[in-house]
Write a protein that holds these residues in place. Structure first.
Motif, mmCIF file in Angstrom:
data_model
loop_
_atom_site.group_PDB
_atom_site.id
_atom_site.type_symbol
_atom_site.label_atom_id
_atom_site.label_comp_id
_atom_site.label_asym_id
_atom_site.label_seq_id
_atom_site.Cartn_x
_atom_site.Cartn_y
_atom_site.Cartn_z
ATOM 1 N N GLU A 41 26.140 16.076 38.868
ATOM 2 C CA GLU A 41 25.192 15.641 39.892
ATOM 3 C C GLU A 41 24.964 16.750 40.919
ATOM 4 O O GLU A 41 23.824 17.057 41.273
ATOM 5 N N GLN A 42 26.035 17.367 41.382
ATOM 6 C CA GLN A 42 25.906 18.434 42.379
ATOM 7 C C GLN A 42 25.144 19.629 41.820
ATOM 8 O O GLN A 42 24.444 20.324 42.560
ATOM 9 N N GLY A 43 25.271 19.852 40.531
ATOM 10 C CA GLY A 43 24.555 20.949 39.884
ATOM 11 C C GLY A 43 23.112 20.614 39.549
ATOM 12 O O GLY A 43 22.391 21.460 39.006
ATOM 13 N N GLY A 44 22.698 19.395 39.836
ATOM 14 C CA GLY A 44 21.324 18.992 39.587
ATOM 15 C C GLY A 44 21.016 18.668 38.139
ATOM 16 O O GLY A 44 19.850 18.562 37.760
ATOM 17 N N LEU A 45 22.061 18.492 37.328
ATOM 18 C CA LEU A 45 21.836 18.182 35.913
ATOM 19 C C LEU A 45 21.527 16.711 35.694
ATOM 20 O O LEU A 45 20.844 16.365 34.725
ATOM 21 N N ILE A 46 22.074 15.839 36.549
ATOM 22 C CA ILE A 46 21.838 14.403 36.413
ATOM 23 C C ILE A 46 21.408 13.829 37.763
ATOM 24 O O ILE A 46 21.681 14.403 38.817
ATOM 25 N N THR A 47 20.770 12.684 37.703
ATOM 26 C CA THR A 47 20.331 11.989 38.908
ATOM 27 C C THR A 47 21.465 11.124 39.445
ATOM 28 O O THR A 47 22.473 10.917 38.772
ATOM 29 N N ALA A 48 21.246 10.585 40.641
ATOM 30 C CA ALA A 48 22.237 9.684 41.234
ATOM 31 C C ALA A 48 22.417 8.444 40.359
ATOM 32 O O ALA A 48 23.533 7.944 40.204
ATOM 33 N N ALA A 49 21.346 7.950 39.772
ATOM 34 C CA ALA A 49 21.438 6.774 38.902
ATOM 35 C C ALA A 49 22.250 7.087 37.647
ATOM 36 O O ALA A 49 23.074 6.275 37.209
ATOM 37 N N GLU A 50 22.045 8.267 37.077
ATOM 38 C CA GLU A 50 22.822 8.662 35.901
ATOM 39 C C GLU A 50 24.289 8.844 36.278
ATOM 40 O O GLU A 50 25.176 8.479 35.499
ATOM 41 N N TRP A 51 24.537 9.385 37.464
ATOM 42 C CA TRP A 51 25.906 9.546 37.953
ATOM 43 C C TRP A 51 26.598 8.190 38.029
ATOM 44 O O TRP A 51 27.736 8.041 37.604
ATOM 45 N N ARG A 52 25.900 7.192 38.590
ATOM 46 C CA ARG A 52 26.479 5.847 38.696
ATOM 47 C C ARG A 52 26.812 5.271 37.321
ATOM 48 O O ARG A 52 27.838 4.618 37.151
ATOM 49 N N GLN A 53 25.964 5.519 36.335
ATOM 50 C CA GLN A 53 26.232 5.032 34.981
ATOM 51 C C GLN A 53 27.505 5.669 34.420
ATOM 52 O O GLN A 53 28.317 4.982 33.795
ATOM 53 N N LEU A 54 27.665 6.968 34.640
ATOM 54 C CA LEU A 54 28.862 7.647 34.145
ATOM 55 C C LEU A 54 30.114 7.114 34.838
ATOM 56 O O LEU A 54 31.134 6.868 34.189
ATOM 57 N N VAL A 55 30.031 6.932 36.152
ATOM 58 C CA VAL A 55 31.173 6.418 36.907
ATOM 59 C C VAL A 55 31.525 5.004 36.440
ATOM 60 O O VAL A 55 32.699 4.668 36.285
ATOM 61 N N ARG A 56 30.518 4.200 36.175
ATOM 62 C CA ARG A 56 30.746 2.837 35.686
ATOM 63 C C ARG A 56 31.444 2.864 34.324
ATOM 64 O O ARG A 56 32.413 2.132 34.097
ATOM 65 N N LYS A 57 30.983 3.733 33.420
ATOM 66 C CA LYS A 57 31.604 3.842 32.097
ATOM 67 C C LYS A 57 33.049 4.316 32.207
ATOM 68 O O LYS A 57 33.923 3.809 31.505
ATOM 69 N N ALA A 58 33.289 5.262 33.096
ATOM 70 C CA ALA A 58 34.654 5.757 33.294
ATOM 71 C C ALA A 58 35.544 4.646 33.836
ATOM 72 O O ALA A 58 36.694 4.496 33.414
#
Length: 73
Positions: A41-58
């Protein structure tokens, strides 16, 4: 180029989710997944929404991995 880097980063993240390194406990795996998501996310590769999806899966993985450990079952 950015899309290629994104796909590579997501592939690496999913590999760690599905197949943690030897001797990596659930908490260590969870922490590493969060660090990787933050970096994407910090590198601009994913959006905040995509970040939330990854965190949820983790979080789901961590909950499944530790389910039953606390209850002594």
């Amino acid at each position: 180029m950015k899309e290629e880097r994104k796909q590579e980063a997501l592939a690496t993240w999913n590999k760690l989710l599905e197949d943690p390194e030897i001797r990596m406990g659930a908490e260590e795996q969870y922490d590493e997944l969060l660090k990787m998501a933050d970096a994407m996310e910090q590198g601009g590769l994913i959006t905040a929404a995509e970040w939330r999806q990854l965190v949820r899966k983790a979080g789901e993985m961590f909950a499944q991995a530790t389910e039953g450990l606390e209850g002594g079952t």
